[in-house]
Design a protein around this motif. Structure first.
Motif, PDB file in Angstrom:
ATOM      1  N   THR A 138      47.664  -1.140 -54.156  1.00  0.00           N
ATOM      2  CA  THR A 138      46.678  -1.993 -53.489  1.00  0.00           C
ATOM      3  C   THR A 138      47.107  -2.242 -52.046  1.00  0.00           C
ATOM      4  OG1 THR A 138      46.208  -3.075 -55.594  1.00  0.00           O
ATOM      5  CG2 THR A 138      45.508  -4.237 -53.597  1.00  0.00           C
ATOM      6  N   TYR A 139      46.150  -2.284 -51.142  1.00  0.00           N
ATOM      7  CA  TYR A 139      46.482  -2.481 -49.733  1.00  0.00           C
ATOM      8  C   TYR A 139      45.554  -3.509 -49.107  1.00  0.00           C
ATOM      9  CZ  TYR A 139      42.600   0.824 -48.980  1.00  0.00           C
ATOM     10  OH  TYR A 139      41.380   1.451 -48.992  1.00  0.00           O
ATOM     11  N   GLY A 140      45.987  -4.033 -47.953  1.00  0.00           N
ATOM     12  CA  GLY A 140      45.195  -5.035 -47.260  1.00  0.00           C
ATOM     13  C   GLY A 140      46.070  -5.962 -46.450  1.00  0.00           C
ATOM     14  N   PRO A 141      45.484  -7.003 -45.852  1.00  0.00           N
ATOM     15  CA  PRO A 141      46.232  -7.899 -44.963  1.00  0.00           C
ATOM     16  C   PRO A 141      47.301  -8.721 -45.680  1.00  0.00           C
ATOM     17  CG  PRO A 141      44.020  -8.733 -45.354  1.00  0.00           C
ATOM     18  CD  PRO A 141      44.054  -7.344 -45.908  1.00  0.00           C
ATOM     19  N   GLY A 142      47.219  -8.793 -46.999  1.00  0.00           N
ATOM     20  CA  GLY A 142      48.205  -9.580 -47.739  1.00  0.00           C
ATOM     21  C   GLY A 142      49.548  -8.910 -47.884  1.00  0.00           C
ATOM     22  N   VAL A 143      49.631  -7.610 -47.620  1.00  0.00           N
ATOM     23  CA  VAL A 143      50.876  -6.861 -47.828  1.00  0.00           C
ATOM     24  C   VAL A 143      51.879  -7.182 -46.716  1.00  0.00           C
ATOM     25  CG1 VAL A 143      51.917  -4.565 -47.895  1.00  0.00           C
ATOM     26  CG2 VAL A 143      49.728  -4.990 -49.045  1.00  0.00           C
ATOM     27  N   ASP A 144      53.087  -7.553 -47.114  1.00  0.00           N
ATOM     28  CA  ASP A 144      54.152  -7.865 -46.156  1.00  0.00           C
ATOM     29  C   ASP A 144      55.114  -6.703 -45.953  1.00  0.00           C
ATOM     30  OD1 ASP A 144      53.658 -10.704 -45.477  1.00  0.00           O
ATOM     31  OD2 ASP A 144      53.957 -11.001 -47.616  1.00  0.00           O
ATOM     32  N   VAL A 145      55.552  -6.091 -47.046  1.00  0.00           N
ATOM     33  CA  VAL A 145      56.477  -4.959 -46.992  1.00  0.00           C
ATOM     34  C   VAL A 145      56.118  -3.998 -48.116  1.00  0.00           C
ATOM     35  CG1 VAL A 145      58.410  -6.223 -45.942  1.00  0.00           C
ATOM     36  CG2 VAL A 145      58.186  -6.132 -48.436  1.00  0.00           C
ATOM     37  N   SER A 146      56.774  -2.851 -48.130  1.00  0.00           N
ATOM     38  CA  SER A 146      56.612  -1.902 -49.233  1.00  0.00           C
ATOM     39  C   SER A 146      57.990  -1.523 -49.751  1.00  0.00           C
ATOM     40  CB  SER A 146      55.840  -0.666 -48.765  1.00  0.00           C
ATOM     41  OG  SER A 146      56.426  -0.110 -47.606  1.00  0.00           O
ATOM     42  N   ALA A 147      58.015  -0.987 -50.982  1.00  0.00           N
ATOM     43  CA  ALA A 147      59.273  -0.599 -51.612  1.00  0.00           C
ATOM     44  C   ALA A 147      58.980   0.477 -52.650  1.00  0.00           C
ATOM     45  CB  ALA A 147      59.933  -1.812 -52.273  1.00  0.00           C
ATOM     46  N   PRO A 148      59.980   1.299 -53.005  1.00  0.00           N
ATOM     47  CA  PRO A 148      59.762   2.335 -54.009  1.00  0.00           C
ATOM     48  C   PRO A 148      59.157   1.782 -55.299  1.00  0.00           C
ATOM     49  CG  PRO A 148      61.852   2.673 -52.918  1.00  0.00           C
ATOM     50  CD  PRO A 148      61.334   1.363 -52.427  1.00  0.00           C
ATOM     51  N   GLY A 149      58.137   2.487 -55.806  1.00  0.00           N
ATOM     52  CA  GLY A 149      57.479   2.034 -57.025  1.00  0.00           C
ATOM     53  C   GLY A 149      57.021   3.171 -57.917  1.00  0.00           C
ATOM     54  N   VAL A 150      57.501   4.378 -57.648  1.00  0.00           N
ATOM     55  CA  VAL A 150      57.114   5.559 -58.432  1.00  0.00           C
ATOM     56  C   VAL A 150      58.350   6.137 -59.125  1.00  0.00           C
ATOM     57  CG1 VAL A 150      56.142   7.884 -58.345  1.00  0.00           C
ATOM     58  CG2 VAL A 150      55.208   6.089 -56.872  1.00  0.00           C
ATOM     59  N   GLY A 151      58.249   6.301 -60.436  1.00  0.00           N
ATOM     60  CA  GLY A 151      59.356   6.877 -61.187  1.00  0.00           C
ATOM     61  C   GLY A 151      60.609   6.037 -61.136  1.00  0.00           C
ATOM     62  N   ILE A 152      60.448   4.719 -61.214  1.00  0.00           N
ATOM     63  CA  ILE A 152      61.595   3.818 -61.124  1.00  0.00           C
ATOM     64  C   ILE A 152      62.271   3.719 -62.493  1.00  0.00           C
ATOM     65  CG2 ILE A 152      62.378   1.506 -60.519  1.00  0.00           C
ATOM     66  CD1 ILE A 152      61.232   3.181 -58.187  1.00  0.00           C
ATOM     67  N   TYR A 153      63.490   4.176 -62.569  1.00  0.00           N
ATOM     68  CA  TYR A 153      64.235   4.198 -63.828  1.00  0.00           C
ATOM     69  C   TYR A 153      64.852   2.833 -64.068  1.00  0.00           C
ATOM     70  CZ  TYR A 153      66.503   6.888 -67.569  1.00  0.00           C
ATOM     71  OH  TYR A 153      66.872   7.401 -68.778  1.00  0.00           O
ATOM     72  N   THR A 154      64.599   2.250 -65.231  1.00  0.00           N
ATOM     73  CA  THR A 154      65.056   0.896 -65.491  1.00  0.00           C
ATOM     74  C   THR A 154      65.245   0.661 -66.982  1.00  0.00           C
ATOM     75  OG1 THR A 154      64.596  -1.457 -65.053  1.00  0.00           O
ATOM     76  CG2 THR A 154      62.701  -0.041 -65.552  1.00  0.00           C
ATOM     77  N   THR A 155      65.633  -0.556 -67.304  1.00  0.00           N
ATOM     78  CA  THR A 155      65.874  -0.963 -68.691  1.00  0.00           C
ATOM     79  C   THR A 155      64.567  -1.141 -69.445  1.00  0.00           C
ATOM     80  OG1 THR A 155      65.989  -3.221 -67.847  1.00  0.00           O
ATOM     81  CG2 THR A 155      68.077  -2.103 -68.219  1.00  0.00           C
ATOM     82  N   ALA A 156      64.635  -0.976 -70.772  1.00  0.00           N
ATOM     83  CA  ALA A 156      63.463  -1.185 -71.628  1.00  0.00           C
ATOM     84  C   ALA A 156      63.897  -1.931 -72.885  1.00  0.00           C
ATOM     85  CB  ALA A 156      62.821   0.150 -72.003  1.00  0.00           C
ATOM     86  N   VAL A 157      62.933  -2.531 -73.562  1.00  0.00           N
ATOM     87  CA  VAL A 157      63.212  -3.284 -74.777  1.00  0.00           C
ATOM     88  C   VAL A 157      63.897  -2.376 -75.804  1.00  0.00           C
ATOM     89  CG1 VAL A 157      62.138  -4.434 -76.754  1.00  0.00           C
ATOM     90  CG2 VAL A 157      61.371  -4.959 -74.434  1.00  0.00           C
ATOM     91  N   GLY A 158      64.902  -2.934 -76.470  1.00  0.00           N
ATOM     92  CA  GLY A 158      65.601  -2.177 -77.497  1.00  0.00           C
ATOM     93  C   GLY A 158      66.820  -1.433 -77.001  1.00  0.00           C
ATOM     94  N   GLY A 159      67.212  -1.687 -75.747  1.00  0.00           N
ATOM     95  CA  GLY A 159      68.401  -1.052 -75.208  1.00  0.00           C
ATOM     96  C   GLY A 159      68.185   0.352 -74.697  1.00  0.00           C
ATOM     97  N   THR A 160      66.939   0.733 -74.469  1.00  0.00           N
ATOM     98  CA  THR A 160      66.643   2.069 -73.958  1.00  0.00           C
ATOM     99  C   THR A 160      66.347   1.999 -72.458  1.00  0.00           C
ATOM    100  OG1 THR A 160      64.296   1.844 -74.505  1.00  0.00           O
ATOM    101  CG2 THR A 160      65.738   2.794 -76.183  1.00  0.00           C
ATOM    102  N   TYR A 161      66.032   3.160 -71.882  1.00  0.00           N
ATOM    103  CA  TYR A 161      65.744   3.251 -70.464  1.00  0.00           C
ATOM    104  C   TYR A 161      64.562   4.191 -70.256  1.00  0.00           C
ATOM    105  CZ  TYR A 161      70.524   1.489 -70.414  1.00  0.00           C
ATOM    106  OH  TYR A 161      71.640   0.752 -70.649  1.00  0.00           O
TER     107      TYR A 161
END
Length: 266
Positions: A138-161
């Protein structure tokens, strides 16, 4: 705290919170899974959603912010599209009055939104691995900064990733950078956090601020270095006055003097 049920059961009922928390602060240097943006930060889990992971009432989010602010939280992340909600802006401003900063997702609608910018919330859009705007961000005047948001590897429920997409993950990555900034300089005020974060970005898109990237894609190294450099030092020379003995008197031998530091104001 579970602001949804008003109790202490903060179990992740949808899986969203575990993914978000891992991006912000998964433990590092342990040879397991992933590393979060601020891997030594403490996580204060706040449940605000229903069983499906959706927000039912914005007042619940506002109450969660207030609860966290009153208990010393310095950075709050809301991985939902809430920047334009007045009640949440008020709660975010309350947190700022107590020295905290609030970060929120811009959204994944791929569309322009006319939501006005607010100084109460740092709103984050998403970039991809090529450092371009994610097409669905989403874009528009409310956006202050941007950051990586595609293919972000992270923790998941149950101890998986797993790897996930969304501004839901751009926002906690930004919150993690802010946590690093505050660890480098705990005395930073919210306005200083804003200024440093936005002035140390890598500019993307149109020169200067634009509706797709805000002030640019966050740069953790530059933000933390600038936060450390902003640490105040006491450059005031001490004022010395002898009050005892008074005029006409004298002392001899070894005399111990006590120095009382003058009161300092920010």
């Amino acid at each position: 705290w579970n602001a949804y049920d008003n109790n202490s059961n903060t179990a992740d009922v949808s899986g969203h919170g575990t993914k978000v928390a891992g991006v912000a602060g998964a433990i590092g240097n342990n040879a397991l899974g992933v590393t979060g943006g601020a891997w030594n930060a403490k996580i204060m889990p706040m449940r605000i959603s229903n069983l499906q992971g959706s927000i039912t009432y914005y007042s619940i989010v506002a109450n969660a912010l207030t609860w966290a602010a009153d208990r010393g939280a310095r950075v709050a992340n809301i991985s939902y599209m809430v920047t334009g909600v007045a009640a949440i802006q008020d709660a975010a401003q309350y947190m700022r009055s107590k020295g905290g900063v609030v970060v929120a997702s811009a959204g994944n609608t791929s569309a322009y939104t006319a939501t006005a910018n607010t100084s109460a919330i740092i709103t984050v859009a998403a970039t991809d691995s090529a450092d371009n705007r994610a097409s669905w961000s989403t874009y528009g005047p409310g956006v202050d900064v941007s950051a990586p948001g595609v293919g972000i590897y992270t923790t998941a429920v149950g101890g998986t990733y797993g790897a996930y997409n969304g501004t839901s993950f751009s926002a906690p990555l930004t919150a993690g950078v802010i946590a690093l900034m505050l660890s480098a300089n705990p005395a930073l005020q919210p306005s200083q956090v804003d200024s440093i974060l936005m002035s140390t970005t890598d500019d993307r898109g149109t020169v200067g601020r634009d509706d797709y990237y805000g002030y640019g894609r966050i740069n953790a190294a530059r933000a933390v270095a600038a936060a450390r450099a902003a640490a105040t030092t006491d450059a005031q020379a001490p004022a010395v006055a002898i009050t005892s003995p008074g005029s006409g008197s004298s002392v001899s031998g070894i005399v111990h003097a006590a120095y009382r530091r003058p009161s300092m104001t920010a």
